[in-house]
Design a protein around this motif. Structure first.
Motif, short mmCIF file in Angstrom:
data_model
loop_
_atom_site.label_atom_id
_atom_site.label_comp_id
_atom_site.label_asym_id
_atom_site.label_seq_id
_atom_site.Cartn_x
_atom_site.Cartn_y
_atom_site.Cartn_z
N MET A 5 0.85 -1.17 0.00
CA MET A 5 0.00 0.00 0.00
C MET A 5 0.89 1.24 0.00
SD MET A 5 -3.29 0.85 2.42
CE MET A 5 -4.37 -0.28 1.59
N ASN A 6 0.49 2.26 -0.70
CA ASN A 6 1.24 3.51 -0.79
C ASN A 6 1.28 4.22 0.56
OD1 ASN A 6 1.60 3.10 -3.54
ND2 ASN A 6 -0.27 4.17 -4.05
N GLU A 7 2.09 5.26 0.62
CA GLU A 7 2.18 6.09 1.83
C GLU A 7 1.01 7.05 1.89
OE1 GLU A 7 4.56 5.76 4.23
OE2 GLU A 7 5.15 4.01 3.06
N TRP A 8 0.77 7.60 3.09
CA TRP A 8 -0.26 8.62 3.27
C TRP A 8 0.14 9.86 2.49
CZ3 TRP A 8 -4.81 7.68 5.48
CH2 TRP A 8 -4.92 6.61 6.36
N HIS A 9 -0.85 10.50 1.84
CA HIS A 9 -0.62 11.77 1.16
C HIS A 9 -1.87 12.63 1.24
CE1 HIS A 9 -2.37 9.23 -2.01
NE2 HIS A 9 -2.86 10.35 -2.49
N LYS A 10 -1.68 13.91 1.09
CA LYS A 10 -2.81 14.85 1.14
C LYS A 10 -3.70 14.62 -0.07
CE LYS A 10 -3.84 19.76 1.37
NZ LYS A 10 -3.28 21.09 1.42
N SER A 11 -4.99 14.57 0.18
CA SER A 11 -5.94 14.39 -0.90
C SER A 11 -5.90 15.55 -1.87
CB SER A 11 -7.35 14.26 -0.32
OG SER A 11 -8.31 14.32 -1.35
N SER A 12 -6.02 15.26 -3.14
CA SER A 12 -6.06 16.32 -4.15
C SER A 12 -7.35 17.13 -4.04
CB SER A 12 -5.94 15.73 -5.56
OG SER A 12 -7.01 14.83 -5.81
N TYR A 13 -8.32 16.64 -3.29
CA TYR A 13 -9.58 17.34 -3.09
C TYR A 13 -9.51 18.32 -1.92
CZ TYR A 13 -11.45 13.91 -6.30
OH TYR A 13 -11.67 13.15 -7.41
N SER A 14 -8.46 18.26 -1.13
CA SER A 14 -8.30 19.16 0.00
C SER A 14 -7.78 20.51 -0.46
CB SER A 14 -7.32 18.58 1.03
OG SER A 14 -7.88 17.45 1.64
N ASP A 50 -8.24 12.33 8.96
CA ASP A 50 -8.17 13.77 9.18
C ASP A 50 -6.76 14.12 9.62
OD1 ASP A 50 -8.35 16.39 10.13
OD2 ASP A 50 -10.15 16.01 11.31
N THR A 51 -6.13 15.07 8.95
CA THR A 51 -4.75 15.40 9.30
C THR A 51 -4.61 16.00 10.69
OG1 THR A 51 -4.94 17.56 8.25
CG2 THR A 51 -4.04 15.79 6.92
N GLN A 52 -5.67 16.61 11.20
CA GLN A 52 -5.61 17.22 12.54
C GLN A 52 -5.93 16.22 13.65
OE1 GLN A 52 -8.15 20.66 12.24
NE2 GLN A 52 -6.46 21.91 11.53
N ASN A 53 -6.43 15.05 13.29
CA ASN A 53 -6.82 14.05 14.28
C ASN A 53 -6.36 12.65 13.87
OD1 ASN A 53 -8.52 15.70 16.20
ND2 ASN A 53 -9.50 16.16 14.25
N ARG A 54 -5.14 12.53 13.45
CA ARG A 54 -4.62 11.24 12.98
C ARG A 54 -4.74 10.15 14.04
NH1 ARG A 54 0.14 14.58 10.76
NH2 ARG A 54 -0.49 14.89 8.60
N GLU A 55 -4.60 10.54 15.30
CA GLU A 55 -4.63 9.55 16.38
C GLU A 55 -6.00 8.89 16.55
OE1 GLU A 55 -5.98 13.41 17.98
OE2 GLU A 55 -4.29 12.83 16.75
N LEU A 56 -7.04 9.46 15.94
CA LEU A 56 -8.38 8.89 16.03
C LEU A 56 -8.60 7.76 15.04
CD1 LEU A 56 -10.51 12.11 16.54
CD2 LEU A 56 -9.74 10.47 18.27
N ASP A 105 -5.39 24.71 3.08
CA ASP A 105 -5.44 25.19 4.46
C ASP A 105 -5.06 24.05 5.40
OD1 ASP A 105 -7.67 23.57 4.54
OD2 ASP A 105 -9.09 25.20 4.48
N THR A 106 -5.23 24.26 6.67
CA THR A 106 -4.82 23.24 7.64
C THR A 106 -5.85 22.13 7.82
OG1 THR A 106 -5.73 24.58 9.43
CG2 THR A 106 -3.38 24.86 8.90
N SER A 107 -7.05 22.32 7.35
CA SER A 107 -8.10 21.31 7.46
C SER A 107 -8.12 20.48 6.19
CB SER A 107 -9.46 21.96 7.68
OG SER A 107 -9.46 22.73 8.83
N CYS A 108 -7.41 19.38 6.21
CA CYS A 108 -7.38 18.56 5.01
C CYS A 108 -7.49 17.08 5.35
CB CYS A 108 -6.15 18.85 4.17
SG CYS A 108 -4.59 18.53 4.96
N VAL A 109 -7.62 16.31 4.33
CA VAL A 109 -7.79 14.87 4.44
C VAL A 109 -6.58 14.21 3.79
CG1 VAL A 109 -9.22 12.93 3.68
CG2 VAL A 109 -10.30 15.06 4.40
#
Length: 58
Positions: free
Chosen positions: A1-10, A30-36, A13-17
């Motif tokens: 499986m590939n590595e985590w990357h920011k969605s092209s749909y985000s 959620d990049t701000q709540n990865r631990e969840l 700003d700081t609120s991204c997927v």
């Protein structure tokens, strides 16, 4: 499986997927709540979801 990357749909700003795409599944978090944790979709589910969003049905 590939590595985590920011969605092209985000936006830029700081609120991204972040997504992690594999041959049979897509993980999303959620990049701000990865631990969840993350949501997991099989490839056909994810493809159908994207079509629904692009067609503005969701």
């Amino acid at each position: 499986m590939n590595e985590w990357h920011k969605s092209s749909y985000s936006q830029n700003d700081t609120s991204c997927v972040e997504v992690k795409e594999g041959p049979h599944s897509v993980l999303i978090r959620d990049t701000q709540n990865r631990e969840l944790g993350h949501l997991s979709f099989n490839s056909p589910e994810w493809t159908n979801f994207l079509h629904e969003v692009k067609d503005e049905r969701l």
